[in-house]
Design an enzyme around this catalytic site. Structure first.
Site, PDB file in Angstrom:
ATOM      1  N   ASP A  99      38.748  36.187  39.936  1.00  9.55           N
ATOM      2  CA  ASP A  99      39.336  37.500  39.664  1.00  9.55           C
ATOM      3  C   ASP A  99      40.711  37.378  39.014  1.00  9.55           C
ATOM      4  O   ASP A  99      41.442  36.421  39.284  1.00  9.55           O
ATOM      5  CB  ASP A  99      39.482  38.293  40.966  1.00  9.55           C
ATOM      6  CG  ASP A  99      38.144  38.693  41.560  1.00  9.55           C
ATOM      7  OD1 ASP A  99      37.153  38.721  40.819  1.00  9.55           O
ATOM      8  OD2 ASP A  99      38.099  38.981  42.781  1.00  9.55           O
TER       9      ASP A  99
ATOM     10  N   ARG B 183      36.887  38.494  49.308  1.00  7.36           N
ATOM     11  CA  ARG B 183      37.351  39.873  49.513  1.00  7.36           C
ATOM     12  C   ARG B 183      36.515  40.573  50.580  1.00  7.36           C
ATOM     13  O   ARG B 183      37.042  41.332  51.399  1.00  7.36           O
ATOM     14  CB  ARG B 183      37.285  40.656  48.199  1.00  7.36           C
ATOM     15  CG  ARG B 183      38.382  40.292  47.195  1.00  7.36           C
ATOM     16  CD  ARG B 183      38.292  41.142  45.952  1.00  7.36           C
ATOM     17  NE  ARG B 183      37.133  40.809  45.136  1.00  7.36           N
ATOM     18  CZ  ARG B 183      36.420  41.687  44.440  1.00  7.36           C
ATOM     19  NH1 ARG B 183      36.716  42.980  44.504  1.00  7.36           N
ATOM     20  NH2 ARG B 183      35.415  41.297  43.694  1.00  7.36           N
TER      21      ARG B 183
END
Length: 327
Positions: A49, A183
């Site tokens: 990310d 996450r």
């Protein structure tokens, strides 16, 4: 007037293990590395990310054929979870959707870790690249629609609490397999404790078979690329014509590459002669020789004089090529 063909890049091959900085996307990183090396093709082994930093293995040239083996390798992340709030993206980028005044004790955190070790079921984040009915989940989520993502099986080999900067955060290290979302881990731990949580910092520190010693910073990469900048006289169209051969011009950059075959450390190696290598490159099977050579292997790779020749299988003492590499 005939159209000018697209200029081909250099036939350079190998792995560049980039220490990706925060703010740079994985696709952007691959494009930059490909441009700096003037490579004909490039790809990466596992998206990182933009808000995450750390190891992004980038394959150039023939190394792109070995990407699946690095994708399947174990990965190690170090990450910080901020307690007290859940966000739409499960990291700092998203909007807050739930809050809590509760802050977990160290005992509560440690008691939770075994629940997230081994083979577990995990629901990917709403903002992820998972495909739902042919569309990426993040595209659906950005349109404001609810995304129903089914849970999937992932494997976590190790999850450790390594620090507590304060009551509102905790630092973890995880070793996990392909498809694991850190996450989601932060989100689920926060829900289980009853305090909510999201990722405040995320760094990938290892991707098997590469280690931290293999990392190349963007600054080091750009410094080496400066050595390859064109030098010489301008031609009639104003372009600089560099008299140096590519081997000399790109020497500093190419020195940063790791051999293509490094990605195949998980497979048996089959050394072959030059004659056998030539037959393999034509798609022909060869007899596997040597006292320690396997008689059967679903996957193996052949080398000649230390250079990668092909990936294939060993059946009844014969190496049968499936994917051949340029000599």
């Amino acid at each position: 007037m005939a159209r000018r063909g697209k200029k081909k890049g250099r036939p350079v091959s190998g792995w560049l293990v980039l220490d990706k900085p925060v703010g740079m996307g994985s696709t952007e990183a691959v494009s930059k590395v490909k441009w700096l090396f003037k490579a004909d093709k490039a790809g990466h082994a596992g998206t990182l990310d933009p808000l995450a930093s750390g190891m992004l293995p980038i394959a150039l040239g023939e190394a792109t054929k070995t990407v699946p083996y690095v994708m399947d390798g174990a990965k190690v992340y170090r990450f910080t979870v901020a307690w007290g709030a859940e966000r739409t993206t499960d990291d700092l980028e998203g909007e807050v959707t739930a809050t809590s005044d509760k802050r977990p004790t160290e005992a509560e955190i440690r008691a939770l870790l075994p629940r997230y070790t081994g083979i577990i079921m995990q629901v990917p984040p709403q903002f992820s690249a998972v495909k739902i009915a042919g569309e990426r989940a993040y595209d659906i989520a950005r349109d404001g629609e609810a995304v129903v993502i089914p849970p999937r099986e992932v494997e976590i080999g190790r999850l450790e609490l390594v620090g507590r900067p304060d009551d509102a955060s905790a630092v973890f290290e995880i070793e996990c397999g392909k498809g694991t979302y850190v996450r989601s881990l932060a989100r689920d731990m926060g829900r289980d404790i009853g305090c909510y949580g999201h990722i405040a910092d995320l760094r990938r520190v290892e991707v098997d078979p590469f280690t931290a010693d293999d990392l190349v910073t963007l600054a080091a990469l750009e410094q080496a690329a400066a050595e390859a900048a064109p030098r010489g006289e301008a031609d009639a169209e104003g372009r600089i014509v560099d008299p140096r051969p590519d081997k000399e011009r790109f020497a500093a950059l190419d020195a940063l590459l790791i051999d293509t075959g490094a990605a195949l450390d998980c497979l048996p190696a089959i050394p072959v002669s030059d004659d056998a290598a030539q037959r393999i490159r034509l798609g022909n099977p060869v007899i596997v020789r040597g006292r320690d050579a396997p008689v059967e292997a679903p996957e193996a790779y052949a080398t000649a004089r230390g250079r990668l020749v092909a990936i294939g299988a060993v059946e009844a003492g014969m190496f049968k090529p499936k994917r051949v590499f340029a000599g």
